[in-house]
Design an enzyme around this catalytic site. Structure first.
Site, PDB file in Angstrom:
ATOM      1  N   CYS A  24       0.806  -1.224   0.000  1.00 37.83           N
ATOM      2  CA  CYS A  24       0.000   0.000   0.000  1.00 37.83           C
ATOM      3  C   CYS A  24       0.839   1.274   0.000  1.00 37.83           C
ATOM      4  O   CYS A  24       0.485   2.236  -0.645  1.00 37.83           O
ATOM      5  CB  CYS A  24      -0.956   0.008   1.187  1.00 37.83           C
ATOM      6  SG  CYS A  24      -2.250  -1.219   1.026  1.00 37.83           S
ATOM      7  N   GLU A 124      -1.871   4.532 -10.397  1.00 34.51           N
ATOM      8  CA  GLU A 124      -1.169   3.693  -9.426  1.00 34.51           C
ATOM      9  C   GLU A 124      -0.840   2.377 -10.125  1.00 34.51           C
ATOM     10  O   GLU A 124      -1.731   1.591 -10.436  1.00 34.51           O
ATOM     11  CB  GLU A 124      -2.049   3.426  -8.207  1.00 34.51           C
ATOM     12  CG  GLU A 124      -2.162   4.605  -7.280  1.00 34.51           C
ATOM     13  CD  GLU A 124      -2.874   4.255  -5.992  1.00 34.51           C
ATOM     14  OE1 GLU A 124      -2.331   4.570  -4.913  1.00 34.51           O
ATOM     15  OE2 GLU A 124      -3.962   3.671  -6.052  1.00 34.51           O
TER      16      GLU A 124
END
Length: 166
Positions: A24, A124
């Site tokens: 993450c 991302e």
């Protein structure tokens, strides 16, 4: 520009390639305030060449990506970055793994001269792809970072306490 570039390059490599970039808080972008872009990109690249990709039980630094589909998606971003005009410094798509026949391998990949409009900056990627974006000033870098929709976290590398507090 006053940052310890060795520390910065070490940290960028660890944050960008640890867990194959699939955690993450992995980073995918380094914003270099000129005139240090060339030197920082070189130092990151030097460290990348020492990373060993392979089976995590055998003394490696980075393992495979989680699925074939995800590996193909991340690899497609490498092709897109090239098509959009970024400079591919290190291409991890053809990484060979000693003694490994199976696995979704993609080695550390480094782009330089990435523009904020490019998808390798905008999206991302969630893989071992690190992009160096160059700005001319601290203020330009701050504006770039705060305008990014994925504001998970940032770090500043500087010896200037005022810049760090700001």
């Amino acid at each position: 520009p006053d940052a310890d570039l060795d520390l910065t390059a070490d940290s960028a490599g660890n944050a960008g390639f640890g867990s194959a970039g699939e955690r993450c808080m992995a980073i995918s972008a380094v914003v270099a305030v000129e005139p240090i872009g060339d030197e920082l990109a070189r130092k990151i690249h030097e460290r990348m060449k020492k990373l060993k990709t392979g089976d995590g039980t055998k003394g490696t630094d980075m393992g495979p990506l989680v699925t074939k589909v995800h590996r193909e998606k991340v690899a497609s971003y490498v092709a897109t970055g090239l098509n959009e005009g970024a400079t591919l410094v290190e291409d991890g798509r053809n990484t060979s793994i000693d003694g490994a026949s199976a696995g979704f391998w993609l080695g550390p990949t480094l782009f330089d001269h990435v523009k904020p409009s490019m998808s390798i900056y905008q999206d991302e990627i969630f893989g071992p792809v690190l992009s160096v974006i160059r700005v001319q000033s601290y203020e330009e870098g701050l504006k770039l970072i705060t305008s990014q929709i994925y504001g998970n976290g940032t770090a500043i590398f500087t010896n200037d306490g005022g810049a760090a507090r700001k």
